[in-house]
Design an enzyme around this catalytic site. Structure first.
Site, PDB file in Angstrom:
ATOM      1  N   CYS A 118       0.858  -1.183   0.000  1.00  0.00           N
ATOM      2  CA  CYS A 118       0.000   0.000   0.000  1.00  0.00           C
ATOM      3  C   CYS A 118       0.893   1.232   0.000  1.00  0.00           C
ATOM      4  O   CYS A 118       1.447   1.600   1.037  1.00  0.00           O
ATOM      5  CB  CYS A 118      -0.930  -0.004   1.216  1.00  0.00           C
ATOM      6  SG  CYS A 118      -1.999   1.454   1.295  1.00  0.00           S
ATOM      7  N   ASP A 280      -9.806   3.384  -5.250  1.00  0.00           N
ATOM      8  CA  ASP A 280      -8.822   4.254  -4.610  1.00  0.00           C
ATOM      9  C   ASP A 280      -9.112   5.705  -4.945  1.00  0.00           C
ATOM     10  O   ASP A 280      -9.252   6.070  -6.119  1.00  0.00           O
ATOM     11  CB  ASP A 280      -7.419   3.867  -5.087  1.00  0.00           C
ATOM     12  CG  ASP A 280      -6.330   4.291  -4.119  1.00  0.00           C
ATOM     13  OD1 ASP A 280      -6.463   5.381  -3.527  1.00  0.00           O
ATOM     14  OD2 ASP A 280      -5.358   3.538  -3.959  1.00  0.00           O
TER      15      ASP A 280
END
Length: 359
Positions: A118, A280
Site C-alpha cells: 500500500c 482508490d
C-alpha cells in the site's frame, strides 16, 4: 443487505480491547487509519515476520458463513464498518518489524480483508512516524522511515521544511511486468490487460477501450468493469508471483486515461478498483509503481523523466524509475499525507450491532 457482527459480549470477542485508538491520515484523498498494536492491549497476531502475521490474519479460521479470521480481525471490522467507518476506509495495524533494520512493520487492511502492499499507506505511516516523534527528523531536510510490509521492506522518505512535513516519497519493492496484452471479455467489449507486480499484482487497462473516461460520473461503470476484469484474470498465470500465494492473484485493476505529456514526461489519470468493488481515491501508490514498470518497458519513461499520475478526484502522485535489475525496476512515488484526526472507538456491551454493519 446488511452484514452485522455480533455484539461485544458475544462468543469469540473475549480478546476484544475496551478502546481502540487510531490516528487517521489521508494521502492524496485516500484514508489511512493507523492502529499501533503495541498500545491499547490489542490482540496479538502470531508469526515471526510481517508476511507470516499477514497470512495468519487472513486465515481462514471459521466457516464460509462466519469469515472471522483472527481476534485482531474483529478490530479491522470495527474500524471499516458503519457506524465507525465506511466502505472506502483503509488502514493498517503497526506490528513489530522483521528485524532491527526496519522501524516497524504493518498489516494493511480494507473493508474486505488485507493487502500485501500500500503506497499511500506507507506515505501516511512515514508522516505519522515523524509527526509523533517515533522516528527523529530535522526541521528542514528529510528522514527515512523503513517499514516491513507483507511483500518486503519499503521506505518512506519524509520531506520537512520549517518543522512541518511537506511531502513523502515512497520506495517500494522492485516492480516487474509479467504479462502483456491479455485479452479480457467485458460487458463493454473486448479489452487488453497488462499485468505487473509491485508488491501486489495489478492489471492495467486503457479506459478508451471500454468507451469510458476517468471521472466521478463514470465511477459506477468503472467499478463494474474493474470487477469483471479482476474476475476474468483470476487464474491467469501472469498473476502468479514466485513468492507464493500471498503475493499472487490480481489485487487491483488500474483503469487509466492518457493525458497530454508534460515537459517532464507522461501524464495519466486513473482509478484503481480493488477488493469487492472498492476504488482508490488517490492515484494508488503501489499501482503507480506498476504503471512505471509498464511505461519503462514500453520505452515511454526515459532517464530523469516523471509520470504525473492523477486520481479520479484530481489529486496527484509523481513517479519515477530509479534503477533496474533482474528483479524489476526500483521506483519512487512522491505525494502528500496529512493527519485528519485521532479517535478512541468503543463498543458498548449492550449494542446489538457489535462491530458494526456493511451495506
Amino acid at each position: 443487505m446488511t452484514d452485522a457482527a455480533p455484539a461485544h459480549g458475544a462468543p469469540g470477542f473475549d480478546a476484544f480491547p475496551t478502546t481502540v485508538r487510531t490516528t487517521d491520515y489521508h494521502a492524496a484523498g485516500e484514508p489511512f487509519r493507523i492502529v499501533d498494536t503495541a498500545s491499547g492491549a490489542m490482540p496479538a497476531v502470531p508469526g515471526d515476520t510481517v508476511a507470516e502475521r499477514c497470512a495468519t490474519a487472513i486465515g481462514p479460521t471459521g466457516s464460509a458463513t462466519s469469515p472471522r479470521r483472527s481476534a485482531l480481525d474483529d478490530v479491522r471490522r470495527l474500524l471499516v464498518r458503519e457506524p465507525r467507518g465506511h466502505a472506502g476506509m483503509y488502514g493498517g495495524f503497526v506490528v513489530p518489524p522483521d528485524d532491527d533494520g526496519a522501524h516497524f512493520g504493518v498489516l494493511f487492511w480494507h473493508k474486505d480483508g488485507y493487502s500485501t502492499a500500500c503506497g499511500h499507506g506507507t506515505m501516511a505511516l512515514g508522516a505519522w512516524a515523524v509527526d509523533c516523534g517515533r522516528v527523529p527528523a530535522p526541521d528542514d531536510g528529510s528522514a527515512q522511515v523503513r517499514v516491513d510490509v507483507p511483500s518486503g521492506r519499503v521506505t518512506a522518505t519524509v520531506h520537512r521544511s520549517g518543522g512541518r512535513t511537506t511531502g513523502v516519497t515512497f520506495r517500494g519493492v522492485p516492480a516487474r511486468v509479467s504479462a502483456r496484452k491479455v485479452p479480457v471479455a467485458t460487458t463493454l467489449g473486448l479489452v487488453e490487460a497488462d499485468i505487473a507486480h509491485a508488491g501486489a499484482c495489478y492489471a492495467a487497462v486503457a479506459v478508451r477501450d471500454l468507451g469510458l473516461e476517468v471521472s466521478p460520473a463514470a465511477l459506477p461503470a468503472l467499478v463494474r468493469a474493474g470487477q469483471e476484469i479482476r474476475a476474468a484474470l483470476a487464474t491467469h498465470p501472469g498473476t502468479w508471483h514466485p513468492g507464493g500465494p500471498l503475493l499472487s492473484g490480481v489485487y487491483g485493476v488500474i483503469l487509466y486515461e492518457e493525458l497530454p505529456d508534460t515537459p517532464f514526461g507522461p501524464h495519466q489519470r486513473n482509478v484503481t478498483v480493488f477488493a469487492d468493488g472498492q476504488f482508490d481515491r488517490s492515484p494508488c501508490g503501489s499501482g503507480t509503481a506498476a504503471r512505471l514498470a509498464l511505461l519503462a518497458e514500453d520505452g515511454r519513461l526515459g532517464e530523469g523523466e516523471d509520470l504525473l499520475h492523477e486520481s479520479v478526484i484530481g489529486t496527484v502522485f509523481t513517479g519515477r524509475v530509479v534503477s533496474g535489475g533482474a528483479e524489476g525496476v526500483v521506483t519512487e512515488v512522491t505525494g502528500t499525507a496529512y493527519r485528519t484526526g485521532e479517535h478512541a472507538f468503543l463498543v458498548d456491551p449492550l449494542d446489538a450491532l457489535g462491530t458494526g454493519f456493511a451495506l
